[in-house]
Design a protein around this motif. Structure first.
Motif, PDB file in Angstrom:
ATOM      1  N   SER A  39       0.181  22.047   9.063  1.00 50.17           N
ATOM      2  CA  SER A  39      -0.486  21.315  10.516  1.00 50.17           C
ATOM      3  C   SER A  39       1.295  20.351  10.346  1.00 50.17           C
ATOM      4  O   SER A  39       1.389  20.362  11.527  1.00 50.17           O
ATOM      5  CB  SER A  39      -1.388  20.960  10.530  1.00 50.17           C
ATOM      6  OG  SER A  39      -1.904  19.709   9.301  1.00 50.17           O
ATOM      7  N   ASP A  87      -3.088   8.996   2.893  1.00 50.82           N
ATOM      8  CA  ASP A  87      -4.276   8.910   4.017  1.00 50.82           C
ATOM      9  C   ASP A  87      -3.957   9.905   4.822  1.00 50.82           C
ATOM     10  O   ASP A  87      -2.609   9.160   5.579  1.00 50.82           O
ATOM     11  CB  ASP A  87      -5.176   8.203   3.818  1.00 50.82           C
ATOM     12  CG  ASP A  87      -6.145   8.082   2.354  1.00 50.82           C
ATOM     13  OD1 ASP A  87      -6.441   9.096   2.405  1.00 50.82           O
ATOM     14  OD2 ASP A  87      -5.770   6.914   2.126  1.00 50.82           O
ATOM     15  N   VAL A  88      -4.682  10.282   5.820  1.00 51.32           N
ATOM     16  CA  VAL A  88      -4.748  11.495   7.359  1.00 51.32           C
ATOM     17  C   VAL A  88      -4.428  10.068   8.309  1.00 51.32           C
ATOM     18  O   VAL A  88      -3.247   9.250   9.025  1.00 51.32           O
ATOM     19  CB  VAL A  88      -5.553  11.648   8.185  1.00 51.32           C
ATOM     20  CG1 VAL A  88      -5.773  12.063   8.819  1.00 51.32           C
ATOM     21  CG2 VAL A  88      -6.569  12.242   7.067  1.00 51.32           C
ATOM     22  N   SER A  89      -4.833   8.823   7.917  1.00 51.78           N
ATOM     23  CA  SER A  89      -4.736   7.875   8.950  1.00 51.78           C
ATOM     24  C   SER A  89      -3.430   6.670   8.560  1.00 51.78           C
ATOM     25  O   SER A  89      -2.432   6.768  10.022  1.00 51.78           O
ATOM     26  CB  SER A  89      -5.311   6.734   9.418  1.00 51.78           C
ATOM     27  OG  SER A  89      -5.303   5.606   8.308  1.00 51.78           O
ATOM     28  N   HIS A 138       4.389  20.368  13.392  1.00 47.03           N
ATOM     29  CA  HIS A 138       3.824  19.519  14.473  1.00 47.03           C
ATOM     30  C   HIS A 138       5.868  18.540  14.077  1.00 47.03           C
ATOM     31  O   HIS A 138       5.809  18.494  15.484  1.00 47.03           O
ATOM     32  CB  HIS A 138       3.804  18.306  14.159  1.00 47.03           C
ATOM     33  CG  HIS A 138       3.212  17.109  15.245  1.00 47.03           C
ATOM     34  ND1 HIS A 138       2.863  16.645  16.449  1.00 47.03           N
ATOM     35  CD2 HIS A 138       3.909  15.842  14.827  1.00 47.03           C
ATOM     36  CE1 HIS A 138       2.982  15.516  16.762  1.00 47.03           C
ATOM     37  NE2 HIS A 138       3.474  15.422  15.658  1.00 47.03           N
ATOM     38  N   GLN A 193      -0.732   9.098   7.110  1.00 49.96           N
ATOM     39  CA  GLN A 193       0.235   9.801   7.099  1.00 49.96           C
ATOM     40  C   GLN A 193       1.194  10.252   8.321  1.00 49.96           C
ATOM     41  O   GLN A 193       2.645  10.365   8.775  1.00 49.96           O
ATOM     42  CB  GLN A 193      -0.374  11.038   7.232  1.00 49.96           C
ATOM     43  CG  GLN A 193       0.047  12.491   6.908  1.00 49.96           C
ATOM     44  CD  GLN A 193      -0.735  13.205   7.029  1.00 49.96           C
ATOM     45  OE1 GLN A 193      -1.372  13.992   5.727  1.00 49.96           O
ATOM     46  NE2 GLN A 193      -0.244  14.201   7.367  1.00 49.96           N
ATOM     47  N   SER A 194      -0.207  10.244   9.749  1.00 46.53           N
ATOM     48  CA  SER A 194       0.724   9.789  11.158  1.00 46.53           C
ATOM     49  C   SER A 194       1.442   8.552  11.839  1.00 46.53           C
ATOM     50  O   SER A 194       2.172   8.504  12.290  1.00 46.53           O
ATOM     51  CB  SER A 194      -0.685  10.244  12.592  1.00 46.53           C
ATOM     52  OG  SER A 194      -1.813   8.931  11.811  1.00 46.53           O
ATOM     53  N   GLN A 195       1.072   7.428  10.879  1.00 46.71           N
ATOM     54  CA  GLN A 195       2.541   6.574  10.865  1.00 46.71           C
ATOM     55  C   GLN A 195       3.389   6.571  10.854  1.00 46.71           C
ATOM     56  O   GLN A 195       4.498   6.809  11.131  1.00 46.71           O
ATOM     57  CB  GLN A 195       1.769   4.992  10.140  1.00 46.71           C
ATOM     58  CG  GLN A 195       0.355   4.653  10.960  1.00 46.71           C
ATOM     59  CD  GLN A 195      -0.131   3.535  10.005  1.00 46.71           C
ATOM     60  OE1 GLN A 195       0.482   2.799   9.261  1.00 46.71           O
ATOM     61  NE2 GLN A 195      -1.895   3.054  10.457  1.00 46.71           N
ATOM     62  N   GLN A 248       3.414   1.933   2.857  1.00 48.12           N
ATOM     63  CA  GLN A 248       4.028   0.544   2.879  1.00 48.12           C
ATOM     64  C   GLN A 248       5.483   1.134   2.273  1.00 48.12           C
ATOM     65  O   GLN A 248       6.252   1.046   2.586  1.00 48.12           O
ATOM     66  CB  GLN A 248       3.372  -0.131   2.822  1.00 48.12           C
ATOM     67  CG  GLN A 248       2.986  -1.258   3.720  1.00 48.12           C
ATOM     68  CD  GLN A 248       2.320  -2.709   3.546  1.00 48.12           C
ATOM     69  OE1 GLN A 248       2.018  -2.799   2.559  1.00 48.12           O
ATOM     70  NE2 GLN A 248       1.937  -3.575   4.222  1.00 48.12           N
ATOM     71  N   SER A 297       0.903  -0.782  -0.554  1.00 49.89           N
ATOM     72  CA  SER A 297      -0.092   0.185  -0.004  1.00 49.89           C
ATOM     73  C   SER A 297       0.849   0.911  -0.053  1.00 49.89           C
ATOM     74  O   SER A 297       1.874   0.955   0.287  1.00 49.89           O
ATOM     75  CB  SER A 297      -0.714  -0.016   1.387  1.00 49.89           C
ATOM     76  OG  SER A 297      -0.406  -0.095   2.443  1.00 49.89           O
ATOM     77  N   ASN A 345       5.587   9.656  12.514  1.00 51.83           N
ATOM     78  CA  ASN A 345       5.927   8.252  13.770  1.00 51.83           C
ATOM     79  C   ASN A 345       7.646   8.526  12.724  1.00 51.83           C
ATOM     80  O   ASN A 345       8.068   8.667  13.621  1.00 51.83           O
ATOM     81  CB  ASN A 345       5.374   8.368  14.086  1.00 51.83           C
ATOM     82  CG  ASN A 345       4.116   8.760  15.210  1.00 51.83           C
ATOM     83  OD1 ASN A 345       4.113  10.136  15.205  1.00 51.83           O
ATOM     84  ND2 ASN A 345       2.940   8.051  15.149  1.00 51.83           N
ATOM     85  N   LEU A 372       9.969  10.740  13.161  1.00 55.00           N
ATOM     86  CA  LEU A 372      10.479  10.856  14.121  1.00 55.00           C
ATOM     87  C   LEU A 372      11.437  10.498  15.005  1.00 55.00           C
ATOM     88  O   LEU A 372      12.421  10.834  15.244  1.00 55.00           O
ATOM     89  CB  LEU A 372       9.284  11.480  14.864  1.00 55.00           C
ATOM     90  CG  LEU A 372       8.370  12.560  14.525  1.00 55.00           C
ATOM     91  CD1 LEU A 372       6.986  12.820  15.064  1.00 55.00           C
ATOM     92  CD2 LEU A 372       9.297  14.654  14.749  1.00 55.00           C
TER      93      LEU A 372
END
Lengths: 329, 328
Positions: free
Chosen positions: B217, B187-189, B221, B191-193, B160, B157, B196, B199
């Motif tokens: 945004s 996608d948003v969900s 962050h 994107q946050s992975q 990945q 995906s 993370n 970081l």
């Protein structure tokens, strides 16, 4: 308020050779007159397929509405012939697409393209048509409208092209405007301009709008009510304030929590583990069960029905015990 | 933060020439026009701006993926702009790039093992028999596993694939990574992975990022310092918190106010900019922002403003503050 559009228990199947996938299962929602309904979800959740079905634009050879009905203004769209659909499309329902770069024809001038829906649906003289086009172009804030109608799409910037697309949709004063990711391809400052414009037009004309987006910020900005879609079905429906203040479905909660603005700077963002299942991977249970932190045995074996708490609806087993939701159809 | 300078860009210019035919003068597009900034070790430096403002070109020119027209890029005090192809190629093991489109940046005909082996072969890192283990290690770091080694990119995906793109960049153990819109196609969900992950590996491997994005945004962050670009120039540089708390340049103010609200009850005073970004082939005279600026005066149309410092870390190029300074 009356319901302008009702989608009841919609199921859509796609055929690809011998395999059949079902990207849309049991979708229900309504658009009332004069309201902006937001449909939010990630890519592949079926929001665009739903909007194409409402326009009667699904490819007839490879797709089929297997169950359910789409009622627009008391007419059954799913039963209409191509000819009847043509009378409605661009006239009573019109659509703004995501890519302003590709949805205008590069070999015709702006004026020629805007002429089309008027020729098709209204009996106006040539002069009247031109007047109407210039009037609408001015309404969407295009400067030099008289000259623009003789120019080609490549001569305009992205924001201008999107304005032309909007004017194309507005020409015949439709009752329902479907906007499929209208600002995704645009920069933030241009996005702000276009959203302002759409808001102003809706307020002026008493049109209804179905706004499809993956951006929760755009939803917060524009909509009255929101439908959240996940893996081909509606998981939650509420007014916009209610949804942001008190999301009921774990997926919606996760989406809202994973926005960078909801997290402390530099900390690890909240994220929903895993990925959206493909339509052929869906089992018996809740589609979100494999990513849900509250999933129980029951979620894996049976798909949850719709529970409603006041005006707020969500498809989740958690609601029957914890919030005292009422089983509803 | 330790203030050890890793990268220093000064007076960087990248002009593209468009040929108009044999006897007509060439059109010069000033994609990057006199850009200067420093990046310190361990920090995340962001370049933000709208499409066409030259942020990606800046990133690519720093890695010498395109030749700069003028200016200096010092990486560890070594001028990259003058290096030969061979030396630059060796140096690239220390500077890597993560691309925007995870669908286009992986070779569809190669398995993940081949994709990740390539940089190790090119730079002759590790003993050949160790390389496979190293690949498996890095896959674990980015949240994939040994089972994925023999799969092709199309089996993954978007999220990945972006993890694989990141693995390919960090496998050489670089010091510096240019990340060109790494999350904007996701996608948003997901994107946050990926945020993370970035970081996390920054902490683990002590990386320095040049983070190119248009999403404010995300920038707020995860970055330490921000440079705002408009039409090939930097209009404002500041620490991230400072920039978001008190933007000085009228363009930055408008950009920040254009971000969609995060809650329907939030009320924001919005500065809606008129018109579009002008063409970089024919930029306006003086301050390039003046045709869209609320505060534009006569001087803005004639003279390009110079940088005004508000503090050690905050700088903007705008006449508004020069004038005020004179008044005082």
């Amino acid at each position: 308020m009356t319901n302008l559009l009702e989608v009841n228990n919609l199921n859509i199947c796609f055929r690809n050779g011998k395999s059949i996938t079902q990207p849309i299962r049991n979708v229900n929602f309504t658009v009332r007159s004069g309201e902006i309904l937001g449909i939010v979800g990630e890519s592949g959740c079926g929001k665009s397929v739903t909007s194409l079905a409402v326009m009667g634009l699904l490819p007839p050879k490879s797709s089929e509405i297997t169950k359910g009905e789409i009622i627009f203004n008391e007419q059954h769209i799913e039963k209409m012939s191509e000819k009847q659909l043509q009378n409605i499309r661009g006239n009573e329902v019109s659509m703004i697409f995501q890519e302003p770069m590709t949805s205008l024809n590069p070999v015709f001038t702006i004026g020629q393209q805007l002429m089309e829906p008027l020729k098709q649906h209204k009996s106006l003289t040539k002069v009247q048509r031109k007047e109407r086009i210039i009037e609408v172009l001015k309404q969407v804030g295009i400067p030099r409208a008289e000259q623009i109608i003789d120019e080609y799409p490549h001569q305009l910037s992205g924001g201008m092209r999107q304005r032309v697309m909007i004017s194309l949709a507005l020409l015949c004063e439709p009752k329902l405007l479907i906007a499929d990711e209208p600002t995704t391809a645009l920069d933030v400052t241009i996005q702000a301009q276009i959203l302002e414009l759409l808001k102003r037009i809706i307020a002026e004309t008493n049109m209804s709008m179905m706004l499809i987006t993956h951006d929760l910020g755009v939803i917060a900005e524009m909509c009255h009510r929101v439908v959240v879609m996940y893996a081909g079905s509606v998981v939650e429906e509420a007014s916009v304030e209610e949804l942001f203040d008190n999301p009921l479905h774990p997926y919606t909660k996760g989406l809202l929590k994973s926005l960078p603005s909801q997290n402390e700077r530099k900390s690890a963002l909240y994220s929903i583990a895993g990925q959206v299942p493909r339509p052929n991977e869906l089992g018996q249970g809740c589609a979100f069960a494999n990513r849900c932190e509250f999933a129980t045995e029951r979620c894996l074996t049976a798909a949850p029905p719709v529970f409603s708490v006041a005006q707020h609806k969500a498809k989740c087993w958690l609601l029957d015990e914890t919030v005292g939701g009422v089983f509803s159809e | 933060m330790s203030k050890e300078r890793l990268l220093s860009v000064s007076g960087l210019k990248k002009y593209f020439e468009i040929s108009q035919g044999m006897f007509k003068p060439k059109i010069v597009v000033k994609a990057v026009d006199d850009v200067s900034f420093d990046i310190y070790k361990g920090e995340t430096f962001a370049l933000v701006g709208e499409s066409g403002c030259g942020k990606s070109t800046t990133g690519r020119t720093i890695l010498k993926l395109t030749e700069p027209t003028a200016g200096e890029v010092l990486f560890k005090e070594q001028n990259i702009a003058k290096l030969s192809y061979e030396t630059m190629r060796k140096l690239r093991s220390q500077m890597q790039m993560v691309f925007q489109d995870p669908y286009a940046s992986l070779n569809p005909k190669k398995t993940i093992q081949q994709i990740l082996m390539e940089p190790l072969n090119v730079h002759k890192k590790f003993e050949p028999h160790e390389r496979l283990n190293k690949i498996i290690d890095i896959l674990k770091v980015v949240g994939l596993s040994e089972a994925h080694l023999h799969r092709y990119p199309h089996e993954f995906s978007g999220g990945q694939r972006q993890r694989i793109g990141i693995a390919r960049a960090v496998i050489l153990n670089p010091d510096f990574i240019v990340a060109d819109e790494p999350v904007s196609a996701l996608d948003v969900s997901v994107q946050s992975q990926v945020i993370n992950l970035m970081l996390e590996i920054q902490k683990k491997l002590q990386l320095t990022y040049l983070f190119i994005s248009h999403d404010l945004s995300v920038i707020q962050h995860m970055t330490d310092r921000v440079a705002v670009m408009y039409l090939g120039r930097i209009v404002e540089i500041a620490n991230t918190e400072e920039l978001f708390a008190s933007p000085k340049h009228p363009y930055t103010q408008a950009l920040l106010s254009a971000v969609p609200i995060s809650h329907p009850k939030e009320k924001r005073e919005r500065i809606v900019l008129e018109g579009d970004v002008p063409s970089p082939a024919n930029p306006p005279s003086g301050c390039t922002f003046h045709p869209r600026c609320r505060f534009a005066s006569d001087i803005c149309k004639q003279i390009a403003p110079s940088a005004v410092a508000f503090s050690d870390t905050h700088m903007a190029t705008c006449h508004l503050y020069n004038l005020e300074g004179e008044k005082k």
